[in-house]
Scaffold this active site. Structure first.
Site, PDB file in Angstrom:
ATOM      1  N   LYS A 163     -14.607   7.651  -5.018  1.00  0.00           N
ATOM      2  CA  LYS A 163     -16.668   8.111  -4.535  1.00  0.00           C
ATOM      3  C   LYS A 163     -16.994   8.947  -5.366  1.00  0.00           C
ATOM      4  CE  LYS A 163     -15.098   5.936   0.061  1.00  0.00           C
ATOM      5  NZ  LYS A 163     -13.686   5.992   0.902  1.00  0.00           N
ATOM      6  N   LYS A 213      -9.947  13.581   3.671  1.00  0.00           N
ATOM      7  CA  LYS A 213      -9.035  12.613   3.808  1.00  0.00           C
ATOM      8  C   LYS A 213      -8.063  13.013   4.989  1.00  0.00           C
ATOM      9  CE  LYS A 213      -7.533  13.722  -0.749  1.00  0.00           C
ATOM     10  NZ  LYS A 213      -7.378  12.221  -1.374  1.00  0.00           N
ATOM     11  N   ARG A 214      -7.713  11.747   5.861  1.00  0.00           N
ATOM     12  CA  ARG A 214      -6.157  12.055   6.885  1.00  0.00           C
ATOM     13  C   ARG A 214      -5.890  13.150   5.660  1.00  0.00           C
ATOM     14  NH1 ARG A 214      -5.739   8.284  10.825  1.00  0.00           N
ATOM     15  NH2 ARG A 214      -3.953   9.442  11.334  1.00  0.00           N
ATOM     16  N   LYS A 232      -0.569  14.467   1.388  1.00  0.00           N
ATOM     17  CA  LYS A 232      -1.500  14.919   0.137  1.00  0.00           C
ATOM     18  C   LYS A 232      -2.168  16.594   0.025  1.00  0.00           C
ATOM     19  CE  LYS A 232      -4.263  10.754   2.553  1.00  0.00           C
ATOM     20  NZ  LYS A 232      -4.666   9.595   1.259  1.00  0.00           N
ATOM     21  N   THR A 255      -8.703   6.659  -2.344  1.00  0.00           N
ATOM     22  CA  THR A 255     -10.398   5.499  -3.120  1.00  0.00           C
ATOM     23  C   THR A 255     -10.996   7.070  -3.019  1.00  0.00           C
ATOM     24  OG1 THR A 255     -10.677   4.744  -0.968  1.00  0.00           O
ATOM     25  CG2 THR A 255      -9.921   2.485  -2.178  1.00  0.00           C
ATOM     26  N   HIS A 261       0.542  -1.162  -0.071  1.00  0.00           N
ATOM     27  CA  HIS A 261       0.293   0.334  -0.089  1.00  0.00           C
ATOM     28  C   HIS A 261       0.821   1.403   0.093  1.00  0.00           C
ATOM     29  CE1 HIS A 261      -4.168  -0.913   0.833  1.00  0.00           C
ATOM     30  NE2 HIS A 261      -3.653  -2.157   1.034  1.00  0.00           N
TER      31      HIS A 261
HETATM   32  C1  LIG Z   1     -12.960   6.735   1.328  1.00  0.00           C
HETATM   33  C2  LIG Z   1     -12.207   6.726   2.720  1.00  0.00           C
HETATM   34  C3  LIG Z   1     -10.896   7.401   2.748  1.00  0.00           C
HETATM   35  C4  LIG Z   1      -9.869   7.218   1.527  1.00  0.00           C
HETATM   36  O1  LIG Z   1      -9.753   8.335   1.098  1.00  0.00           O
HETATM   37  P1  LIG Z   1      -8.797   8.406  -0.623  1.00  0.00           P
HETATM   38  O2  LIG Z   1      -9.118  10.197  -0.263  1.00  0.00           O
HETATM   39  O3  LIG Z   1      -8.369   8.021  -0.303  1.00  0.00           O
HETATM   40  O4  LIG Z   1      -6.996   9.111   1.278  1.00  0.00           O
HETATM   41  C5  LIG Z   1     -10.463   8.032   4.108  1.00  0.00           C
HETATM   42  N1  LIG Z   1     -11.591   7.540   5.253  1.00  0.00           N
HETATM   43  C6  LIG Z   1     -12.681   7.389   5.234  1.00  0.00           C
HETATM   44  C7  LIG Z   1     -13.651   7.356   6.146  1.00  0.00           C
HETATM   45  C8  LIG Z   1     -13.271   7.009   3.691  1.00  0.00           C
HETATM   46  O5  LIG Z   1     -14.429   6.716   3.967  1.00  0.00           O
END
Ligand SMILES: *Cc1c(COP(=O)(O)O)cnc(C)c1O
Length: 820
Positions: free
Chosen positions: A665, A553-554, A559, A661, A362
């Site tokens: 979404k 995101k985190r 990022k 991911t 990952h």
């Molecule tokens: C999808 C998701 C992530 C991953 O987000 P990225 O933008 O790909 O880092 C992290 N936390 C939650 C709660 C999510 O639903």
């Protein structure tokens, strides 16, 4: 399948009675005393009843037919709430709503009373949860194995712009989804010594005498697939002390001392390590990893032996997927089980092990690659350390036999890292113990071959494969965005619910102004709902007509939330310089948690708030720009923000985001992406086409070259008067008058090595944002692109990802897809 609409009334009565029975007899509550939380429990228990028969049936059938089982080992499962998932996959939505309504209870309120199960940090854990759902929906017999953390990821509160962490108590009021299995328990040893016992003139048997033993106890959650056709198990392990109370100590009056061991042993499953993309690196973490990996292995070996009687058939009946290196110690554990406990000769055991395991990488970040100090490993897992040495000896012998004595190569592929303090490299162990190793996007897999696993890739070409991540459309489209789902099914039929690829049938409708208007109306409604949340949480009014620009995101430097904030400041300056300009009104929406010990990330959250305070209260902007940071990002919050986004910020430094991911979404829900050529953005670009995405910034190669040349951020800043102005304002304390030097060091890092290329990419990002503005001003063009994003995202269904794992890695058949 009966028509849910006509089936509803009678079925609703039956369900209502069940809910009432659960409320009365399982929870001991009266109707009048029941609160939302009680209704949630009763409803969940009633819904769960409808899964159990199928579940038990499925487990039995798997053994009877001798079907191969998939085991997904993951230290994290970011599950979120489950009620809507179960209800929707069982097609019970109208029934449950009606049943609750007849009791005077609102389903939506009940749904929100469910705690959000956050047994994960971010993308990696959410991937595991999406995969569990897809495995069930594709009727692949599977178990997920993980840890039942008592406290999941911390709850984030923001005070004065600073993140504060509070424990999350998701289990306080009970968990209606799980079945405790106190009778399913495995002994887990730690420490002690290894005794070599001669069993013949030439053979020794190694017997591990752990100094300490505790038990892993199973808690099972059924995972129901789409249309309720198949049910799998998420089995989470909890720690139980074998000798819970030292009776002699207790009897001598040392009541606390008598409990001390128990408290220490059971601490193993108390908390999730709240780190993301960085190693936890502590003894308790290694204990957690071995605890759940050993429990999983013992569990599946016992099951296999009960059915097939012989471990040699394991690879034919079992596929074990390691989600990152966290469970990689399972490879040594299976070797121990085979060699020490079942007398299987080493070479045969190794063959069997390698054919059973596969591993998902990952991250390429060197600081995030797990390794454990040899002395710690020797102390905690002495037999496993011996086994790892032996695996390594065989492995290096075989490398030597083909590559003579290439010292550099041997050092690079060794399981042991020499140098100051010897360490066990878990990535290398995972690689050689697996028959397939996969990356999570096309770009990431290529980079894996060129960087972390370059030498391994030369030694074992063909072992590294790509499996681009996916998301389950059930949760991220059907449930999170019912408005869009209705529009889509009305337009192109219900087949799309079973086959995500059918979304492409939307393509011609992108040119239909009537359809675009309906698409936009759904988005507008979702934005109104989000605006309400922003108002109630932040006491901030935002206009649902504005462009909703979302980065959730985190919080991590790679990022680049910082890049986004700098652009906000630049935009703020530009609007103030020309207040009568024709600005596209924007709401920048942020959410995300920073690891508790990640000071720079927490400082970036503080900067977001400092900038928001100034911008949001400046009347000269007349609403052209607003900033909103929504606290406590989790799956449930994502389900509200994602359907309401117009623009998806996927702006990581190229080469640093393995896949992402969140990007999927958002695009699925009709947001346009502004992003770098990183992770799965590259494949999103391929799917949606260059006209429907805004790509900017340096490529991986350019980033690498710039770092190699040692180019400083100051150079890019000198070439960008606009960025210079922004940075001067921030570093001089314009946004932090209470502490003018707060961001001095942060800005200095941008003028310095600018490792994450924030300064270097700024102008390109600014230009891309202005192109976004221009497109927004052309409503038809924007809406067309939004529709085309949704239409082209079918490939990112985790059903596709899982089908690829099934065919190329696990060699298991994909079950019949549920059809109407
Ligand atoms: C999808 C998701 C992530 C991953 O987000 P990225 O933008 O790909 O880092 C992290 N936390 C939650 C709660 C999510 O639903």
């Amino acid at each position: 399948m009966p028509n849910p609409d006509t089936a509803a009334p009678r079925d609703a009565e039956v369900l209502r009675d069940t809910i009432l029975r659960k409320l009365t007899y399982d929870l001991g509550k009266s109707r009048t005393a029941a609160r939302d939380r009680d209704w949630f429990m009763a409803t969940a228990l009633a819904v769960r009843d409808r899964i159990v028969d199928r579940w038990l049936e499925e487990l039995r059938a798997t053994y009877e037919t001798g079907a191969k089982q998939v085991y997904y080992l993951s230290l994290e499962f970011l599950v979120g709430r489950l009620l809507r998932d179960c209800v929707s996959n069982l097609r019970l939505d109208p029934v449950v709503k009606e049943a609750l309504a007849s009791l005077g209870v609102d389903f939506e309120q009940v749904r929100q009373a469910e705690p959000d199960a956050a047994l994960g940090n971010g993308g990696l854990g959410r991937l595991a949860a999406c995969f569990m759902e897809s495995l069930a929906s594709l009727s692949i017999p599977a178990f997920g194995y993980g840890i039942r953390y008592e406290h999941g990821l911390f709850r984030q509160l923001v005070r004065d712009g600073w993140q504060r962490e509070y424990p999350e108590d998701w289990l306080t009021f009970g968990n209606p989804w799980e079945y405790a299995r106190p009778e399913i328990a495995h002994d887990i040893g730690f420490g002690g010594s290894v005794e070599a016992v001669p069993v013949s003139e030439v053979r020794m048997r190694h017997v591990w005498h752990p100094a300490e033993t505790l038990q892993a106890v199973a808690y099972d959650t059924p995972v129901v697939g789409w249309r309720g056709v198949h049910v799998n198990t998420l089995r989470l392990w909890s720690a139980r002390a074998i000798d819970p109370l030292k009776l002699d100590a207790f009897n001598y009056g040392d009541h606390v001392g008598a409990l001390a061991d128990r408290v220490r042993q059971e601490s193993i499953c108390k908390v999730l390590y709240p780190s993301d993309e960085s190693p936890a690196g502590q003894e308790l973490r290694l204990r957690q990893e071995y605890f759940f990996a050993s429990a999983a292995l013992q569990d599946l070996v016992r099951r296999h032996l009960r059915v097939y009687g012989d471990l040699r058939s394991l690879p034919d009946k079992v596929a074990i997927q390691l989600n990152d290196t966290h469970p990689a110690i399972a490879i040594a554990e299976l070797m121990r089980i085979c060699v020490d406990l079942h007398d299987i000769p080493w070479d045969e055991a190794w063959e069997l092990t390698r054919n059973t395991f596969s591993y998902t990488n990952h991250t390429l970040l060197p600081e995030a690659l797990e390794s454990w100090p040899v002395p710690l490993m020797e102390r905690l897992l002495p037999r496993h350390m011996q086994i790892i040495y032996l695996i390594n000896a065989h492995h290096l012998d075989s490398v030597r036999s083909t590559h003579s004595d290439d010292g550099r190569l041997l050092a690079s592929v060794s399981l042991i890292e020499e140098g100051h303090g010897r360490r066990v490299r878990m990535g290398n162990l995972a690689f050689i113990g697996s028959h397939k190793v996969n990356g999570v996007s096309a770009l990431h897999t290529e980079l894996m071959k060129q960087t972390v696993f370059r030498d391994f890739h030369t030694l074992a070409p063909g072992r590294v494969v790509n499996k681009t991540n996916g998301i389950t459309f059930r949760r991220w489209l059907h449930q999170a965005n019912p408005g869009l789902t209705s529009l889509v099914t009305e337009t192109i039929g219900h087949r799309v619910l079973d086959d995500a690829d059918a979304l492409t049938a939307l393509v011609p409708h992108a040119d239909d102004a009537g359809f675009r208007a309906r698409f936009a109306a759904v988005k507008r409604e979702n934005k109104q709902a989000l605006a309400k949340v922003i108002r109630s949480q932040l006491d901030l009014r935002v206009d649902p007509g504005a462009l909703f620009d979302v980065q959730i995101k985190r919080i991590h430097e790679y990022k680049r939330q910082l890049l986004n904030v700098l652009e906000a400041v630049a935009l703020y300056d530009a609007i103030r310089a020309q207040p009568m300009g024709n600005w596209v009104p924007r709401v920048k929406i942020f959410a995300g948690k920073a690891a508790a010990s990640y000071h720079r990330a927490k400082l970036i959250i503080k900067l977001m708030h400092d900038v928001a305070r100034v911008v949001n209260s400046d009347p000269t902007l007349r609403g052209a720009l607003k900033l909103a940071f929504l606290p406590n990002y989790n799956v449930s919050l994502a389900e509200i923000i994602v359907p309401a986004a117009d623009l998806s910020e996927q702006i990581s430094t190229a080469g640093m985001e393995a896949s992402g991911t969140g990007n999927m979404k958002l695009a699925l829900n009709g947001a346009l992406t502004i992003g770098t050529l990183d992770g799965a953005n590259v494949e999103i670009l391929e799917q949606v086409g260059a006209d429907n995405i805004h790509i900017f910034g340096m490529t991986t190669g350019q980033v690498e070259a710039r770092r190699a040349a040692g180019t400083r951020g100051a150079e890019a800043i000198a070439a960008s008067p606009q960025l210079e102005e922004v940075l001067e304002a921030i570093e001089s304390g314009v946004f932090s008058p209470d502490e003018p030097g707060r961001y001095r060091e942060l800005v200095a890092s941008l003028r310095g090595d600018d490792f994450f290329m924030v300064a270097a990419d700024f102008d390109s990002y600014w230009a891309a944002q202005r192109a976004v503005d221009a497109r927004w001003a052309d409503t038809a063009s924007w809406q067309r692109a939004a529709v085309l994003n949704t239409a082209h995202m079918g490939w990112f269904s985790s059903d596709r990802t899982i089908a690829e794992y099934a065919a190329d890695i696990w060699q298991v058949p994909v079950g019949r897809r549920a059809s109407r």
